[in-house]
Design an enzyme around this catalytic site. Structure first.
Site, PDB file in Angstrom:
ATOM      1  N   TYR A 278     -19.258 -73.870  11.007  1.00  0.00           N
ATOM      2  CA  TYR A 278     -18.625 -73.104   9.931  1.00  0.00           C
ATOM      3  C   TYR A 278     -18.252 -71.693  10.393  1.00  0.00           C
ATOM      4  O   TYR A 278     -17.405 -71.047   9.773  1.00  0.00           O
ATOM      5  CB  TYR A 278     -19.546 -72.982   8.709  1.00  0.00           C
ATOM      6  CG  TYR A 278     -19.856 -74.268   7.985  1.00  0.00           C
ATOM      7  CD1 TYR A 278     -19.261 -75.484   8.338  1.00  0.00           C
ATOM      8  CD2 TYR A 278     -20.771 -74.276   6.946  1.00  0.00           C
ATOM      9  CE1 TYR A 278     -19.575 -76.660   7.678  1.00  0.00           C
ATOM     10  CE2 TYR A 278     -21.097 -75.451   6.277  1.00  0.00           C
ATOM     11  CZ  TYR A 278     -20.501 -76.636   6.644  1.00  0.00           C
ATOM     12  OH  TYR A 278     -20.827 -77.789   5.984  1.00  0.00           O
TER      13      TYR A 278
ATOM     14  N   HIS B 201     -25.240 -82.549  12.430  1.00  0.00           N
ATOM     15  CA  HIS B 201     -24.079 -82.441  11.541  1.00  0.00           C
ATOM     16  C   HIS B 201     -23.261 -83.730  11.489  1.00  0.00           C
ATOM     17  O   HIS B 201     -22.894 -84.214  10.417  1.00  0.00           O
ATOM     18  CB  HIS B 201     -23.202 -81.269  11.988  1.00  0.00           C
ATOM     19  CG  HIS B 201     -22.277 -80.771  10.925  1.00  0.00           C
ATOM     20  ND1 HIS B 201     -21.742 -79.503  10.948  1.00  0.00           N
ATOM     21  CD2 HIS B 201     -21.789 -81.353   9.799  1.00  0.00           C
ATOM     22  CE1 HIS B 201     -20.970 -79.333   9.886  1.00  0.00           C
ATOM     23  NE2 HIS B 201     -20.979 -80.445   9.183  1.00  0.00           N
TER      24      HIS B 201
END
Length: 270
Positions: free
Chosen positions: A42, A100
């Site tokens: 991110y 992730h």
């Protein structure tokens, strides 16, 4: 020390960077949010760390989740990358660290990544470990590697248009919590007539209805927003209880509409 229970409601920060994520985190903390979800990819861990440091909320009251990116799934690299994340977050440890996405093409064996996460936990870098975007088959492999008791959650795309029942039911049956991301379906579900009608009945918003639906199914949710009024409104979804009939109506909306399916990353979905 006992692991903290996975909060059922938190702040998502996907696609928020720079001042936007600082402002969102600051407003959320002020409103009473105590769980924050981020990820290495991110690119906002440092800003979240900055916002937390500037807030009056003690770090011990927060539940931070970050996620290891695919390039860092190799054993030694995983721990080094988590230490980098902790520096950015200005924390000695996070409460939860997830894989992730499964390693593309199985380039890094899943067992290697999970063992590295277990080592990170032993080192005190993370209190709990888990996975994200895992299918039933991948969950089975993860359980075989480290045991279901060591997998705190599977964070998956899950909203009224993609209810992902097979994966969710398998995870919950193994005692693994489900975290729903994209619970509002990029906003797509907010104009759905069923959700709108239920919202009117309760004097609520369609977003609150979608979030309450997911929480009533036992899932954790991590909606995001940059607007204070939306952050506050989303938080109040915890006060909303839907009837069995309303839950059944939302169950009929499933149309397997997947919004997150990155080529080269996505596994063979259930």
């Amino acid at each position: 020390m006992q692991n903290p229970i996975l909060p059922r409601f938190g702040l998502g920060t996907f696609r928020l960077t720079g001042q936007a994520v600082i402002d969102s985190t600051t407003k959320a903390l002020d409103l009473g949010y105590r769980a924050i979800d981020t990820a290495q990819i991110y690119g906002n861990e440092a800003e979240i760390g900055q916002a937390i440091a500037a807030s009056s909320v003690p770090r011990r009251e927060l539940f931070l989740t970050t996620k290891i990116w695919t390039e860092n799934l190799g054993g030694e690299r995983l721990i080094a990358s988590l230490k980098e994340s902790l520096q950015k977050l200005r924390s000695e440890q996070v409460e939860l660290t997830l894989i992730h996405w499964p390693s593309p093409g199985g380039a890094v064996p899943l067992a290697e990544s999970l063992e590295a996460l277990m080592e990170a936990r032993r080192l005190g870098l993370t209190q709990q470990i888990g996975v994200s975007n895992f299918t039933t088959a991948l969950l089975r492999e993860a359980i075989a590697a480290v045991g279901a008791e060591n997998i705190a959650t599977n964070q998956i795309e899950l909203h009224p248009y993609l209810q992902n029942r097979a994966v969710a039911e398998f995870a919950q049956g193994q005692g693994i919590a489900v975290t729903s991301y994209m619970t509002l379906g990029y906003g797509k579900v907010l104009s759905d007539p069923v959700l709108v009608r239920i919202a009117v009945t309760h004097g609520a918003t369609p977003a609150q209805v979608a979030l309450a639906w997911a929480m009533q199914l036992g899932y954790a949710v991590i909606p995001s927003s940059t607007k204070r009024e939306n952050l506050a409104s989303n938080l109040r979804a915890q006060e909303l209880t839907l009837t069995a009939e309303e839950m059944a109506q939302i169950a009929t909306l499933d149309r397997a509409e997947r919004l997150v399916d990155p080529q080269g990353l996505a596994p063979a979905w259930d």
